[in-house]
Design an enzyme around this catalytic site. Structure first.
Site, PDB file in Angstrom:
ATOM      1  N   GLU A  34     -26.768 -10.492  86.164  1.00 17.59           N
ATOM      2  CA  GLU A  34     -25.345 -10.140  86.091  1.00 17.59           C
ATOM      3  C   GLU A  34     -25.147  -8.631  86.085  1.00 17.59           C
ATOM      4  O   GLU A  34     -25.787  -7.925  85.311  1.00 17.59           O
ATOM      5  CB  GLU A  34     -24.745 -10.754  84.818  1.00 17.59           C
ATOM      6  CG  GLU A  34     -23.393 -11.354  85.030  1.00 17.59           C
ATOM      7  CD  GLU A  34     -23.388 -12.463  86.091  1.00 17.59           C
ATOM      8  OE1 GLU A  34     -22.940 -12.180  87.217  1.00 17.59           O
ATOM      9  OE2 GLU A  34     -23.812 -13.583  85.796  1.00 17.59           O
ATOM     10  N   THR A  36     -26.189  -6.723  88.179  1.00 21.34           N
ATOM     11  CA  THR A  36     -27.365  -6.085  88.791  1.00 21.34           C
ATOM     12  C   THR A  36     -27.130  -5.779  90.265  1.00 21.34           C
ATOM     13  O   THR A  36     -27.800  -4.923  90.828  1.00 21.34           O
ATOM     14  CB  THR A  36     -28.593  -7.007  88.664  1.00 21.34           C
ATOM     15  OG1 THR A  36     -28.205  -8.335  89.031  1.00 21.34           O
ATOM     16  CG2 THR A  36     -29.133  -7.027  87.244  1.00 21.34           C
ATOM     17  N   ASP A  37     -26.154  -6.460  90.896  1.00 27.45           N
ATOM     18  CA  ASP A  37     -26.003  -6.330  92.357  1.00 27.45           C
ATOM     19  C   ASP A  37     -25.678  -4.903  92.780  1.00 27.45           C
ATOM     20  O   ASP A  37     -26.285  -4.363  93.701  1.00 27.45           O
ATOM     21  CB  ASP A  37     -24.986  -7.336  92.921  1.00 27.45           C
ATOM     22  CG  ASP A  37     -23.605  -7.247  92.296  1.00 27.45           C
ATOM     23  OD1 ASP A  37     -23.439  -6.542  91.275  1.00 27.45           O
ATOM     24  OD2 ASP A  37     -22.677  -7.897  92.829  1.00 27.45           O
ATOM     25  N   ALA A 125     -11.745 -18.953  89.291  1.00 34.25           N
ATOM     26  CA  ALA A 125     -12.760 -19.360  88.305  1.00 34.25           C
ATOM     27  C   ALA A 125     -14.049 -18.563  88.481  1.00 34.25           C
ATOM     28  O   ALA A 125     -15.033 -18.795  87.797  1.00 34.25           O
ATOM     29  CB  ALA A 125     -13.049 -20.852  88.443  1.00 34.25           C
ATOM     30  N   LEU A 127     -15.918 -18.614  91.227  1.00 30.53           N
ATOM     31  CA  LEU A 127     -16.886 -19.427  91.976  1.00 30.53           C
ATOM     32  C   LEU A 127     -16.851 -19.101  93.470  1.00 30.53           C
ATOM     33  O   LEU A 127     -17.347 -19.859  94.296  1.00 30.53           O
ATOM     34  CB  LEU A 127     -16.630 -20.921  91.736  1.00 30.53           C
ATOM     35  CG  LEU A 127     -16.711 -21.361  90.266  1.00 30.53           C
ATOM     36  CD1 LEU A 127     -16.421 -22.847  90.125  1.00 30.53           C
ATOM     37  CD2 LEU A 127     -18.080 -21.038  89.672  1.00 30.53           C
ATOM     38  N   GLU A 162     -13.475  -8.341 103.277  1.00 29.45           N
ATOM     39  CA  GLU A 162     -12.882  -8.352 101.933  1.00 29.45           C
ATOM     40  C   GLU A 162     -12.698  -6.937 101.397  1.00 29.45           C
ATOM     41  O   GLU A 162     -11.672  -6.604 100.809  1.00 29.45           O
ATOM     42  CB  GLU A 162     -13.735  -9.194 100.974  1.00 29.45           C
ATOM     43  CG  GLU A 162     -13.090  -9.333  99.616  1.00 29.45           C
ATOM     44  CD  GLU A 162     -13.489 -10.594  98.867  1.00 29.45           C
ATOM     45  OE1 GLU A 162     -13.191 -10.652  97.667  1.00 29.45           O
ATOM     46  OE2 GLU A 162     -14.070 -11.520  99.466  1.00 29.45           O
ATOM     47  N   ASP A 174     -22.024 -12.990  96.989  1.00 29.88           N
ATOM     48  CA  ASP A 174     -21.205 -14.196  97.158  1.00 29.88           C
ATOM     49  C   ASP A 174     -21.246 -14.711  98.590  1.00 29.88           C
ATOM     50  O   ASP A 174     -21.397 -15.907  98.838  1.00 29.88           O
ATOM     51  CB  ASP A 174     -19.755 -13.905  96.755  1.00 29.88           C
ATOM     52  CG  ASP A 174     -19.647 -13.444  95.314  1.00 29.88           C
ATOM     53  OD1 ASP A 174     -20.645 -13.570  94.577  1.00 29.88           O
ATOM     54  OD2 ASP A 174     -18.575 -12.946  94.929  1.00 29.88           O
ATOM     55  N   TYR A 223     -14.787  -3.292  84.543  1.00 30.96           N
ATOM     56  CA  TYR A 223     -15.816  -3.389  85.593  1.00 30.96           C
ATOM     57  C   TYR A 223     -16.105  -1.991  86.143  1.00 30.96           C
ATOM     58  O   TYR A 223     -17.266  -1.588  86.273  1.00 30.96           O
ATOM     59  CB  TYR A 223     -15.323  -4.324  86.702  1.00 30.96           C
ATOM     60  CG  TYR A 223     -16.224  -4.409  87.922  1.00 30.96           C
ATOM     61  CD1 TYR A 223     -17.267  -5.328  87.982  1.00 30.96           C
ATOM     62  CD2 TYR A 223     -16.034  -3.568  89.024  1.00 30.96           C
ATOM     63  CE1 TYR A 223     -18.090  -5.414  89.100  1.00 30.96           C
ATOM     64  CE2 TYR A 223     -16.852  -3.648  90.144  1.00 30.96           C
ATOM     65  CZ  TYR A 223     -17.870  -4.574  90.178  1.00 30.96           C
ATOM     66  OH  TYR A 223     -18.687  -4.649  91.279  1.00 30.96           O
TER      67      TYR A 223
END
Length: 382
Positions: A34, A36-37, A125, A127, A162, A174, A223
């Site tokens: 988490e 880490t990207d 959510a 996802l 995006e 993702d 973030y």
């Protein structure tokens, strides 16, 4: 009625002829790795059996027509021969337009298309419903027009759309897992090289996702703050990213760092190591070790990276009390709410669901949403 049947039926009704292809692209959940990207590190997601489905057919002109079944059958039309700009009213349409526009920059040898889109990836959510849509649209054009693009290029195209067209900053994970996911496997992704390794999931283990339904408010500002703190840490070590710092180097000089920055750096370094080890543990079917690594990951997100909230910690504790050392559970996603992910032997799922139903709302005043998923195949025909 399946999403395939639904979109095919709507396609015939809306356009007056049958679709030639039906394409799907899945949502995803990150098992470990988490934040880490963007530090050029490792992540370990799997694709899930919630997806975006598109029934489609090529046209013999340069027109694109898109119907969104989940938005009251709203219809968007645009031409490939005019500059593609944002839609004034339909936000969903901008994901489609962005993918098509950026695909033109990569490979302009495709013509018009008719599409009907429907999906069941829960929105909001964490996802990856948007990545699933981007990869599905890219795969439609690649399949209909036999474009020489692989899954990684379709994923990168979706990320560009995006970031640049929709205007939402996101990493590559993702889209990459939606494009390259493998049935019954997770995918270890190196976010620097974009190299991937399929990791087999143990038999008889369910991927359970529980949405805390705690409304995230801090996620954007916090973030960005975490990102800046990580960049400060990398500069301190004179490295391009925290990926390049070892835990030994950190421990030797941690006392010289700002205490908050030191905590953030320690999370990234230990999380990267945990993610690589987790891939090995999963491959060997060692659910006990995987559970320990997920517990360490959650504690690190809670104490060092400080991105969990009491509601999420409560959910994790309820699940952990039921599964003990037979599986693992942690927060997943950006933080400050959202979901937890658990790897649970299938026979324990009812007990976990019951415990959460009995305790979570009583302790927090919020009702959870419970999803039982299977690690699924990435984008392709369905």
């Amino acid at each position: 009625m399946s999403l395939k049947e639904k979109t095919q039926s709507l396609f015939a009704n809306a356009f007056g002829y049958p679709a030639t292809h039906t394409i799907q692209a899945p949502g995803r959940v990150n098992l470990i790795g988490e934040h880490t990207d963007y530090n050029d590190g490792f992540v370990l997601p799997c694709a899930i059996d919630y997806q975006t489905v598109i029934s489609c057919a090529p046209r013999d002109d340069r027109k694109v027509r898109v119907m969104a079944a989940d938005y009251e059958n709203q219809l968007d039309e645009f031409s490939l021969d005019a500059p593609i700009v944002a839609h004034e009213n339909y936000q969903w349409a901008n994901y489609v337009r962005g993918v098509v526009k950026h695909l033109q920059l990569r490979n302009n040898s495709f013509g018009g298309v008719d599409m009907v889109i429907s999906g069941n990836v829960p929105q909001g959510a964490g996802l990856s419903s948007s990545a699933s849509l981007e990869v599905a649209v890219g795969t439609v054009l690649q399949q209909l027009y036999h474009l020489p693009l692989d899954g990684a290029q379709i994923a990168l195209n979706g990320q560009e759309a995006e970031n640049q067209f929709v205007g939402c900053n996101c990493g590559i994970m993702d889209q990459l897992i939606s494009a390259l996911g493998k049935k019954d496997h997770a995918l270890l992704i190196d976010c620097r090289s974009l190299g991937t390794k399929a990791v087999s999931m143990p038999k008889g283990v369910a991927v359970v996702i529980i949405n805390s339904n705690f409304k995230r408010t801090l996620v954007g500002s916090e973030y960005n703050t975490r990102r800046e703190q990580c960049e400060t840490g990398a500069r301190f070590f004179q490295q391009p990213a925290l990926r390049d710092v070892t835990i030994e180097e950190f421990n030797a000089v941690a006392h010289e760092l700002d205490p908050i920055v030191a905590k953030r750096v320690r999370h990234i370094l230990t999380e990267n190591a945990r993610t690589v080890e987790a891939a090995s543990a999963l491959e060997q079917g060692d659910l006990k070790r995987m559970g320990e690594l997920m517990a360490e990951s959650h504690a690190s997100m809670r104490d060092d990276f400080e991105i969990t909230v009491p509601q999420i910690d409560t959910l994790v504790e309820i699940v952990k009390a039921v599964i003990g050392d037979k599986g693992g559970v942690r927060m997943t996603g950006g933080g400050f709410g959202g979901c937890i992910v658990a790897l649970i032997p299938e026979e324990l799922v009812p007990a976990v669901q019951q415990a959460v139903a009995e305790q979570y709302e009583a302790k927090t005043g919020i009702k959870e949403t419970f999803y039982v998923c299977k690690p699924s195949q990435g984008a392709g025909q369905c």
